[in-house]
Scaffold this active site. Structure first.
Site, PDB file in Angstrom:
ATOM      1  N   HIS A   1      14.898  14.835  -1.439  1.00 53.45           N
ATOM      2  CA  HIS A   1      13.890  13.805  -1.722  1.00 53.45           C
ATOM      3  C   HIS A   1      12.481  14.675  -1.373  1.00 53.45           C
ATOM      4  O   HIS A   1      12.490  15.809  -0.877  1.00 53.45           O
ATOM      5  CB  HIS A   1      14.328  12.823  -0.666  1.00 53.45           C
ATOM      6  CG  HIS A   1      15.477  11.601  -1.537  1.00 53.45           C
ATOM      7  ND1 HIS A   1      16.554  11.819  -1.321  1.00 53.45           N
ATOM      8  CD2 HIS A   1      14.669  10.012  -1.993  1.00 53.45           C
ATOM      9  CE1 HIS A   1      17.206  10.649  -1.958  1.00 53.45           C
ATOM     10  NE2 HIS A   1      16.152  10.432  -2.247  1.00 53.45           N
TER      11      HIS A   1
ATOM     12  N   LYS B   1       0.836  -0.901  -0.297  1.00 54.41           N
ATOM     13  CA  LYS B   1      -0.305  -0.357   0.080  1.00 54.41           C
ATOM     14  C   LYS B   1       0.812   0.885   0.108  1.00 54.41           C
ATOM     15  O   LYS B   1       0.207   1.858  -0.206  1.00 54.41           O
ATOM     16  CB  LYS B   1      -1.160  -0.178   1.532  1.00 54.41           C
ATOM     17  CG  LYS B   1      -2.083  -1.313   0.700  1.00 54.41           C
ATOM     18  CD  LYS B   1      -2.717  -1.098   2.308  1.00 54.41           C
ATOM     19  CE  LYS B   1      -4.105  -1.732   2.881  1.00 54.41           C
ATOM     20  NZ  LYS B   1      -4.402  -2.254   3.539  1.00 54.41           N
TER      21      LYS B   1
ATOM     22  N   LYS C   1      10.015  11.294   2.892  1.00 53.33           N
ATOM     23  CA  LYS C   1      10.868  10.327   3.040  1.00 53.33           C
ATOM     24  C   LYS C   1      11.630  10.573   4.657  1.00 53.33           C
ATOM     25  O   LYS C   1      11.451  11.169   5.623  1.00 53.33           O
ATOM     26  CB  LYS C   1      12.073  10.385   2.114  1.00 53.33           C
ATOM     27  CG  LYS C   1      13.514   9.400   2.615  1.00 53.33           C
ATOM     28  CD  LYS C   1      14.078   9.617   1.441  1.00 53.33           C
ATOM     29  CE  LYS C   1      15.219   8.613   1.572  1.00 53.33           C
ATOM     30  NZ  LYS C   1      14.849   7.073   1.275  1.00 53.33           N
TER      31      LYS C   1
HETATM   32  N1  LIG Z   1      16.042   0.706  -4.021  1.00 50.54           N
HETATM   33  C1  LIG Z   1      15.135   1.766  -4.053  1.00 50.54           C
HETATM   34  O1  LIG Z   1      15.670   1.986  -5.179  1.00 50.54           O
HETATM   35  C2  LIG Z   1      13.913   2.925  -3.805  1.00 50.54           C
HETATM   36  C3  LIG Z   1      13.782   2.343  -1.936  1.00 50.54           C
HETATM   37  N2  LIG Z   1      13.140   3.211  -1.703  1.00 50.54           N
HETATM   38  C4  LIG Z   1      13.009   2.511  -0.073  1.00 50.54           C
HETATM   39  O2  LIG Z   1      11.559   2.322   0.300  1.00 50.54           O
HETATM   40  C5  LIG Z   1      11.273   2.110   1.055  1.00 50.54           C
HETATM   41  C6  LIG Z   1      10.048   2.345   1.423  1.00 50.54           C
HETATM   42  O3  LIG Z   1       9.371   3.304   0.363  1.00 50.54           O
HETATM   43  P1  LIG Z   1       8.090   4.312   0.683  1.00 50.54           P
HETATM   44  O4  LIG Z   1       7.912   3.326  -0.543  1.00 50.54           O
HETATM   45  O5  LIG Z   1       8.552   5.496  -0.230  1.00 50.54           O
HETATM   46  O6  LIG Z   1       7.336   3.746   1.822  1.00 50.54           O
HETATM   47  P2  LIG Z   1       6.309   3.999   1.809  1.00 50.54           P
HETATM   48  O7  LIG Z   1       5.639   4.496   4.149  1.00 50.54           O
HETATM   49  O8  LIG Z   1       5.174   4.864   1.434  1.00 50.54           O
HETATM   50  O9  LIG Z   1       5.148   2.489   2.003  1.00 50.54           O
HETATM   51  C7  LIG Z   1       5.921   1.226   3.285  1.00 50.54           C
HETATM   52  C8  LIG Z   1       4.570   0.931   3.137  1.00 50.54           C
HETATM   53  O10 LIG Z   1       5.460  -0.209   4.160  1.00 50.54           O
HETATM   54  C9  LIG Z   1       4.298  -0.298   5.114  1.00 50.54           C
HETATM   55  N3  LIG Z   1       4.983  -1.108   6.040  1.00 50.54           N
HETATM   56  C10 LIG Z   1       4.626  -1.222   7.094  1.00 50.54           C
HETATM   57  N4  LIG Z   1       5.315  -2.296   8.130  1.00 50.54           N
HETATM   58  C11 LIG Z   1       5.491  -3.204   6.970  1.00 50.54           C
HETATM   59  C12 LIG Z   1       4.890  -4.636   7.273  1.00 50.54           C
HETATM   60  N5  LIG Z   1       5.044  -5.429   8.337  1.00 50.54           N
HETATM   61  N6  LIG Z   1       4.561  -5.368   6.393  1.00 50.54           N
HETATM   62  C13 LIG Z   1       4.205  -5.049   5.245  1.00 50.54           C
HETATM   63  N7  LIG Z   1       4.256  -3.482   5.274  1.00 50.54           N
HETATM   64  C14 LIG Z   1       4.681  -2.776   6.063  1.00 50.54           C
HETATM   65  C15 LIG Z   1       3.452   0.727   5.511  1.00 50.54           C
HETATM   66  O11 LIG Z   1       2.636   0.952   6.496  1.00 50.54           O
HETATM   67  P3  LIG Z   1       2.638   1.902   7.582  1.00 50.54           P
HETATM   68  O12 LIG Z   1       2.262   3.093   6.319  1.00 50.54           O
HETATM   69  O13 LIG Z   1       0.634   2.115   8.029  1.00 50.54           O
HETATM   70  O14 LIG Z   1       3.456   1.878   8.610  1.00 50.54           O
HETATM   71  C16 LIG Z   1       3.635   1.236   4.192  1.00 50.54           C
HETATM   72  O15 LIG Z   1       2.531   1.267   3.114  1.00 50.54           O
HETATM   73  C17 LIG Z   1      12.352   3.019   1.969  1.00 50.54           C
HETATM   74  O16 LIG Z   1      13.005   2.290   2.827  1.00 50.54           O
HETATM   75  C18 LIG Z   1      12.724   3.597   0.690  1.00 50.54           C
HETATM   76  O17 LIG Z   1      13.474   4.969   1.289  1.00 50.54           O
HETATM   77  C19 LIG Z   1      11.947   3.490  -2.371  1.00 50.54           C
HETATM   78  C20 LIG Z   1      11.761   4.560  -3.685  1.00 50.54           C
HETATM   79  C21 LIG Z   1      12.750   3.804  -3.963  1.00 50.54           C
HETATM   80  O1  LIG Z   2      12.741   6.931  -0.190  1.00 51.01           O
HETATM   81  C1  LIG Z   2      13.420   7.246  -1.957  1.00 51.01           C
HETATM   82  O2  LIG Z   2      12.673   7.445  -1.572  1.00 51.01           O
HETATM   83  C2  LIG Z   2      14.219   6.874  -1.863  1.00 51.01           C
HETATM   84  N1  LIG Z   2      15.279   6.313  -0.982  1.00 51.01           N
HETATM   85  C3  LIG Z   2      16.146   5.211  -1.921  1.00 51.01           C
HETATM   86  C4  LIG Z   2      17.178   5.425  -1.079  1.00 51.01           C
HETATM   87  O3  LIG Z   2      16.798   5.960   0.047  1.00 51.01           O
HETATM   88  O4  LIG Z   2      17.995   5.704  -1.573  1.00 51.01           O
HETATM   89  C5  LIG Z   2      16.614   5.163  -3.212  1.00 51.01           C
HETATM   90  C6  LIG Z   2      15.981   6.549  -3.867  1.00 51.01           C
HETATM   91  O5  LIG Z   2      16.137   7.436  -3.889  1.00 51.01           O
HETATM   92  C7  LIG Z   2      14.184   7.063  -3.287  1.00 51.01           C
END
Ligand SMILES: NC(=O)C1=CN([C@@H]2O[C@H](COP(=O)(O)OP(=O)(O)OC[C@H]3O[C@@H](n4cnc5c(N)ncnc54)[C@H](OP(=O)(O)O)[C@@H]3O)[C@@H](O)[C@H]2O)C=CC1
Ligand SMILES: O=C(O)C1=N[C@H](C(=O)O)C[C@H](O)C1
Length: 248
Positions: A133, A10, A137
């Site tokens: 960002h 989600k 975040k």
């Molecule tokens: N490697 C890459 O290319 C990228 C990495 N990221 C990273 O990905 C991560 C997520 O980013 P983003 O999508 O923006 O964050 P969000 O907060 O939008 O999404 C995280 C989701 O995980 C849910 N969640 C929390 N705990 C659990 C659990 N135990 N099991 C399943 N779901 C859970 C959250 O729910 P709730 O909100 O209720 O806690 C939320 O819906 C971050 O660490 C970010 O830095 C982001 C973009 C690119």
């Molecule tokens: O939280 C984000 O949005 C992102 N997280 C990753 C990071 O911490 O490097 C990847 C990207 O920068 C987006």
């Protein structure tokens, strides 16, 4: 067909990943789990690969469960340091056919930015990183910035580079950014941004700036799908999507 489960379904990245997996002709989205859902749904649905975009504080528990159940994991969640990677190595040793990919950034351009930065590192006396960002975040500095700093620091060590010049003797807290293995990393959080980074190199009479911009979360999806398609052929721990790319 690769049976894929998404954790954090989600969230911003999880929702985008569900769309990408649904659109991929060779993938079947069998589970979409978020906060509060039981991981048992993954085995019930027959998931072969899990994509994790959750939070740094829960990702290690998710991975322990996946490894224990022999489910490959493609991980974008941030928060990995040497200690966490060592824990995963130990867990994977007990499940030798399982693969885990930790990718600080799935955008192909961001991977190239990190690789180009590592290549440039030995030629410049000075280097600093600015990551920018969206303001929702939760972690700083970004995983990408940390990884870039680690790669640059390793390249500078290999080249026996001297210290980075900096005459600062008085400063407000945070004015010079965070110190990641000797590299200064500055974080910006701004409404309107998604994910951006500049790596600034400097030497006598010239500077080089390597910049990458993700303007949409779609930019991460080619990398996520590359991970999903490759991870079953890569047992053990892989750090960095570049390991699955041909960068020769
Ligand atoms: N490697 C890459 O290319 C990228 C990495 N990221 C990273 O990905 C991560 C997520 O980013 P983003 O999508 O923006 O964050 P969000 O907060 O939008 O999404 C995280 C989701 O995980 C849910 N969640 C929390 N705990 C659990 C659990 N135990 N099991 C399943 N779901 C859970 C959250 O729910 P709730 O909100 O209720 O806690 C939320 O819906 C971050 O660490 C970010 O830095 C982001 C973009 C690119
Ligand atoms: O939280 C984000 O949005 C992102 N997280 C990753 C990071 O911490 O490097 C990847 C990207 O920068 C987006």
């Amino acid at each position: 067909m690769i049976k894929v489960g998404v954790l954090g379904a989600k969230g911003r990245m999880g929702a985008q990943t569900c769309l990408a997996v649904e659109e991929a002709a060779d993938c079947d989205l069998v589970a979409q789990l978020d906060q509060g859902d039981s991981l048992d749904a993954l085995t019930e649905a027959g998931a072969e690969v899990v994509v994790d975009f959750t939070r740094p504080e829960v990702v290690m528990d998710n991975l322990a469960w996946c490894i224990e159940h022999g489910i490959h994991a493609v991980v974008g969640t941030t928060g990995f340091d040497a200690e966490r990677l060592a824990v995963l190595q130990t867990q994977l040793a007990a499940s030798p056919t399982t693969g885990v990919l930790i990718a600080p950034n799935f955008s192909i351009g961001a991977v190239l930015m990190m690789q180009f930065s590592a290549k440039a590192a030995k030629y410049y006396e000075s280097v600093e990183i600015i990551e920018l960002h969206h303001p929702d975040k939760v972690d700083a500095p970004s995983g990408t910035a940390r990884r870039t700093a680690e790669l640059i620091a390793a390249a500078r060590r290999d080249a026996e580079s001297g210290p980075i010049p900096d005459a600062t003797t008085t400063a407000l807290d945070g004015a010079r950014g965070a110190d990641v293995e000797g590299i200064r990393v500055h974080g910006v959080r701004l409404r309107g941004l998604i994910a951006h980074q500049e790596v600034l190199f400097g030497d006598e009479g010239e500077t080089l700036t390597i910049r990458h911009d993700s303007m949409s979360r779609v930019s991460f999806m080619a990398g996520v799908l590359l991970g999903v398609r490759t991870i079953a052929t890569a047992p053990g721990l892989t750090v960095g999507l570049e390991q699955f790319m041909d960068l020769t």
